[in-house]
Design a protein around this motif. Structure first.
Motif, PDB file in Angstrom:
ATOM      1  N   ALA A   1      13.291 -40.534  -4.518  1.00 48.15           N
ATOM      2  CA  ALA A   1      13.297 -39.870  -3.213  1.00 48.15           C
ATOM      3  C   ALA A   1      13.893 -38.487  -3.428  1.00 48.15           C
ATOM      4  O   ALA A   1      15.095 -38.341  -3.595  1.00 48.15           O
ATOM      5  CB  ALA A   1      14.109 -40.665  -2.200  1.00 48.15           C
ATOM      6  N   VAL A   2      13.032 -37.476  -3.449  1.00 45.71           N
ATOM      7  CA  VAL A   2      13.443 -36.120  -3.793  1.00 45.71           C
ATOM      8  C   VAL A   2      13.212 -35.195  -2.599  1.00 45.71           C
ATOM      9  O   VAL A   2      12.110 -35.189  -2.040  1.00 45.71           O
ATOM     10  CB  VAL A   2      12.655 -35.613  -5.019  1.00 45.71           C
ATOM     11  CG1 VAL A   2      13.074 -34.216  -5.397  1.00 45.71           C
ATOM     12  CG2 VAL A   2      12.831 -36.558  -6.183  1.00 45.71           C
ATOM     13  N   PRO A   3      14.222 -34.415  -2.216  1.00 46.39           N
ATOM     14  CA  PRO A   3      14.021 -33.491  -1.093  1.00 46.39           C
ATOM     15  C   PRO A   3      13.127 -32.320  -1.499  1.00 46.39           C
ATOM     16  O   PRO A   3      13.248 -31.788  -2.601  1.00 46.39           O
ATOM     17  CB  PRO A   3      15.434 -33.016  -0.756  1.00 46.39           C
ATOM     18  CG  PRO A   3      16.237 -33.267  -1.982  1.00 46.39           C
ATOM     19  CD  PRO A   3      15.582 -34.398  -2.715  1.00 46.39           C
ATOM     20  N   ASN A   4      12.210 -31.955  -0.613  1.00 47.82           N
ATOM     21  CA  ASN A   4      11.349 -30.789  -0.825  1.00 47.82           C
ATOM     22  C   ASN A   4      12.014 -29.548  -0.256  1.00 47.82           C
ATOM     23  O   ASN A   4      12.995 -29.634   0.488  1.00 47.82           O
ATOM     24  CB  ASN A   4       9.994 -30.994  -0.137  1.00 47.82           C
ATOM     25  CG  ASN A   4       9.130 -32.017  -0.826  1.00 47.82           C
ATOM     26  OD1 ASN A   4       9.365 -32.349  -1.982  1.00 47.82           O
ATOM     27  ND2 ASN A   4       8.153 -32.522  -0.127  1.00 47.82           N
ATOM     28  N   GLU A   5      11.453 -28.393  -0.554  1.00 51.80           N
ATOM     29  CA  GLU A   5      11.983 -27.137  -0.031  1.00 51.80           C
ATOM     30  C   GLU A   5      11.813 -27.032   1.479  1.00 51.80           C
ATOM     31  O   GLU A   5      12.584 -26.366   2.145  1.00 51.80           O
ATOM     32  CB  GLU A   5      11.287 -25.949  -0.703  1.00 51.80           C
ATOM     33  CG  GLU A   5      11.601 -25.812  -2.161  1.00 51.80           C
ATOM     34  CD  GLU A   5      10.811 -24.700  -2.823  1.00 51.80           C
ATOM     35  OE1 GLU A   5       9.992 -24.062  -2.147  1.00 51.80           O
ATOM     36  OE2 GLU A   5      11.031 -24.489  -4.024  1.00 51.80           O
ATOM     37  N   ASP A   6      10.800 -27.711   2.028  1.00 57.04           N
ATOM     38  CA  ASP A   6      10.529 -27.611   3.463  1.00 57.04           C
ATOM     39  C   ASP A   6      11.352 -28.597   4.283  1.00 57.04           C
ATOM     40  O   ASP A   6      11.143 -28.739   5.482  1.00 57.04           O
ATOM     41  CB  ASP A   6       9.036 -27.806   3.746  1.00 57.04           C
ATOM     42  CG  ASP A   6       8.520 -29.165   3.285  1.00 57.04           C
ATOM     43  OD1 ASP A   6       9.304 -29.927   2.686  1.00 57.04           O
ATOM     44  OD2 ASP A   6       7.335 -29.459   3.535  1.00 57.04           O
ATOM     45  N   GLY A   7      12.295 -29.308   3.676  1.00 54.73           N
ATOM     46  CA  GLY A   7      13.156 -30.232   4.390  1.00 54.73           C
ATOM     47  C   GLY A   7      12.668 -31.664   4.386  1.00 54.73           C
ATOM     48  O   GLY A   7      13.381 -32.562   4.807  1.00 54.73           O
ATOM     49  N   ALA A   8      11.456 -31.896   3.948  1.00 45.75           N
ATOM     50  CA  ALA A   8      10.922 -33.256   3.879  1.00 45.75           C
ATOM     51  C   ALA A   8      11.427 -33.938   2.610  1.00 45.75           C
ATOM     52  O   ALA A   8      11.993 -33.304   1.731  1.00 45.75           O
ATOM     53  CB  ALA A   8       9.396 -33.220   3.882  1.00 45.75           C
ATOM     54  N   THR A   9      11.220 -35.228   2.538  1.00 46.75           N
ATOM     55  CA  THR A   9      11.592 -36.010   1.357  1.00 46.75           C
ATOM     56  C   THR A   9      10.329 -36.627   0.778  1.00 46.75           C
ATOM     57  O   THR A   9       9.580 -37.294   1.485  1.00 46.75           O
ATOM     58  CB  THR A   9      12.582 -37.131   1.734  1.00 46.75           C
ATOM     59  OG1 THR A   9      13.754 -36.541   2.279  1.00 46.75           O
ATOM     60  CG2 THR A   9      12.953 -37.959   0.520  1.00 46.75           C
ATOM     61  N   ARG A  10      10.076 -36.410  -0.507  1.00 41.77           N
ATOM     62  CA  ARG A  10       8.932 -37.009  -1.186  1.00 41.77           C
ATOM     63  C   ARG A  10       9.413 -38.314  -1.804  1.00 41.77           C
ATOM     64  O   ARG A  10      10.327 -38.326  -2.628  1.00 41.77           O
ATOM     65  CB  ARG A  10       8.405 -36.072  -2.268  1.00 41.77           C
ATOM     66  CG  ARG A  10       7.346 -36.661  -3.167  1.00 41.77           C
ATOM     67  CD  ARG A  10       6.102 -37.127  -2.472  1.00 41.77           C
ATOM     68  NE  ARG A  10       5.415 -36.052  -1.781  1.00 41.77           N
ATOM     69  CZ  ARG A  10       4.347 -36.242  -1.018  1.00 41.77           C
ATOM     70  NH1 ARG A  10       3.864 -37.452  -0.858  1.00 41.77           N
ATOM     71  NH2 ARG A  10       3.774 -35.236  -0.414  1.00 41.77           N
ATOM     72  N   VAL A  11       8.811 -39.417  -1.379  1.00 40.72           N
ATOM     73  CA  VAL A  11       9.180 -40.746  -1.863  1.00 40.72           C
ATOM     74  C   VAL A  11       8.049 -41.263  -2.738  1.00 40.72           C
ATOM     75  O   VAL A  11       6.892 -41.279  -2.321  1.00 40.72           O
ATOM     76  CB  VAL A  11       9.415 -41.727  -0.691  1.00 40.72           C
ATOM     77  CG1 VAL A  11       9.800 -43.101  -1.223  1.00 40.72           C
ATOM     78  CG2 VAL A  11      10.484 -41.198   0.240  1.00 40.72           C
ATOM     79  N   THR A  12       8.383 -41.666  -3.968  1.00 39.35           N
ATOM     80  CA  THR A  12       7.395 -42.266  -4.867  1.00 39.35           C
ATOM     81  C   THR A  12       7.962 -43.573  -5.400  1.00 39.35           C
ATOM     82  O   THR A  12       9.141 -43.661  -5.722  1.00 39.35           O
ATOM     83  CB  THR A  12       7.050 -41.347  -6.050  1.00 39.35           C
ATOM     84  OG1 THR A  12       8.255 -41.000  -6.736  1.00 39.35           O
ATOM     85  CG2 THR A  12       6.361 -40.084  -5.584  1.00 39.35           C
ATOM     86  N   VAL A  13       7.101 -44.574  -5.461  1.00 34.64           N
ATOM     87  CA  VAL A  13       7.474 -45.884  -5.982  1.00 34.64           C
ATOM     88  C   VAL A  13       6.421 -46.263  -7.015  1.00 34.64           C
ATOM     89  O   VAL A  13       5.228 -46.122  -6.761  1.00 34.64           O
ATOM     90  CB  VAL A  13       7.513 -46.942  -4.858  1.00 34.64           C
ATOM     91  CG1 VAL A  13       7.984 -48.277  -5.406  1.00 34.64           C
ATOM     92  CG2 VAL A  13       8.399 -46.484  -3.713  1.00 34.64           C
ATOM     93  N   HIS A  14       6.867 -46.724  -8.175  1.00 36.83           N
ATOM     94  CA  HIS A  14       5.919 -47.069  -9.234  1.00 36.83           C
ATOM     95  C   HIS A  14       6.511 -48.170 -10.096  1.00 36.83           C
ATOM     96  O   HIS A  14       7.689 -48.158 -10.410  1.00 36.83           O
ATOM     97  CB  HIS A  14       5.628 -45.842 -10.112  1.00 36.83           C
ATOM     98  CG  HIS A  14       4.700 -46.141 -11.229  1.00 36.83           C
ATOM     99  ND1 HIS A  14       3.362 -46.310 -11.065  1.00 36.83           N
ATOM    100  CD2 HIS A  14       4.939 -46.323 -12.543  1.00 36.83           C
ATOM    101  CE1 HIS A  14       2.799 -46.569 -12.235  1.00 36.83           C
ATOM    102  NE2 HIS A  14       3.740 -46.586 -13.153  1.00 36.83           N
ATOM    103  N   GLY A  15       5.666 -49.118 -10.470  1.00 35.29           N
ATOM    104  CA  GLY A  15       6.101 -50.151 -11.393  1.00 35.29           C
ATOM    105  C   GLY A  15       5.434 -51.468 -11.126  1.00 35.29           C
ATOM    106  O   GLY A  15       4.371 -51.546 -10.514  1.00 35.29           O
TER     107      GLY A  15
END
Length: 176
Positions: free
Chosen positions: A106-120
């Motif tokens: 869960a990484v914050p973007n520059e625009d204030g949103a959070t990019r969530v990625t799940v893998h496995g």
């Protein structure tokens, strides 16, 4: 511990929820038996089996002991050096171990949103819980793409302002 049917799982979304809240929400999900949050950072967590006593450090230590024992025994007969491949035996349980491992970022973007990625790979019941949780997160509103027909909107056409600045000339080197 009963074996769980596992499946490959991938999910990616943008949300307005802060990264800490996303990771905390996933960490509080009901995990199937034998699984737990094994590692956690400020922007990621890893869900996997409970750590066992027999890990990579112990396997490597045993392999080194086998190598030393074989080398000592070769002092009596050089032919015994053929036993050197036996050093791989302590590593075999780690190579054939098949367990579910799921990484969440869960990484914050520059625009204030959070990019969530799940893998496995995870048990089906866990992927169901993850689908419900991740689908309930509020979606981030994407910024509209730049208008190619109007390059001077706000002076930057939707690009980073540094990209519109003139490029400075290269500096002279000692070779010139």
């Amino acid at each position: 511990m009963t074996p769980h049917r596992t499946t490959q799982y991938q999910f990616s979304t943008a949300t307005t929820t802060p990264p800490e809240d996303v990771l905390e929400g996933i960490a509080t999900l009901e995990l199937p038996g034998g699984l737990m949050v094994t590692e956690r950072g400020s922007t990621y967590l890893v869900v996997g089996p409970r750590p066992s006593f027999y890990d990579a450090r112990l396997a490597v230590a045993l392999a080194v002991l086998v190598v030393l024992a074989v080398l000592i025994v070769t002092a009596f007969s050089v032919v015994l050096v053929a036993l050197l491949p036996l050093a791989v035996i302590p590593l075999l349980p780690l190579l054939i171990r098949d367990h579910a491992l799921l990484a969440v970022g869960a990484v914050p973007n520059e625009d204030g949103a959070t990019r969530v990625t799940v893998h496995g790979e995870a048990p089906v019941e866990l992927t169901t819980h993850l689908d419900v949780f991740l689908s309930s997160l509020p979606e981030a509103i994407e910024a509209p793409p730049p208008d190619p027909g109007n390059p001077n909107v706000n002076g930057s056409n939707g690009r980073h302002p540094a990209l519109d600045q003139p490029v400075r000339a290269p500096e002279a080197t000692a070779a010139e």
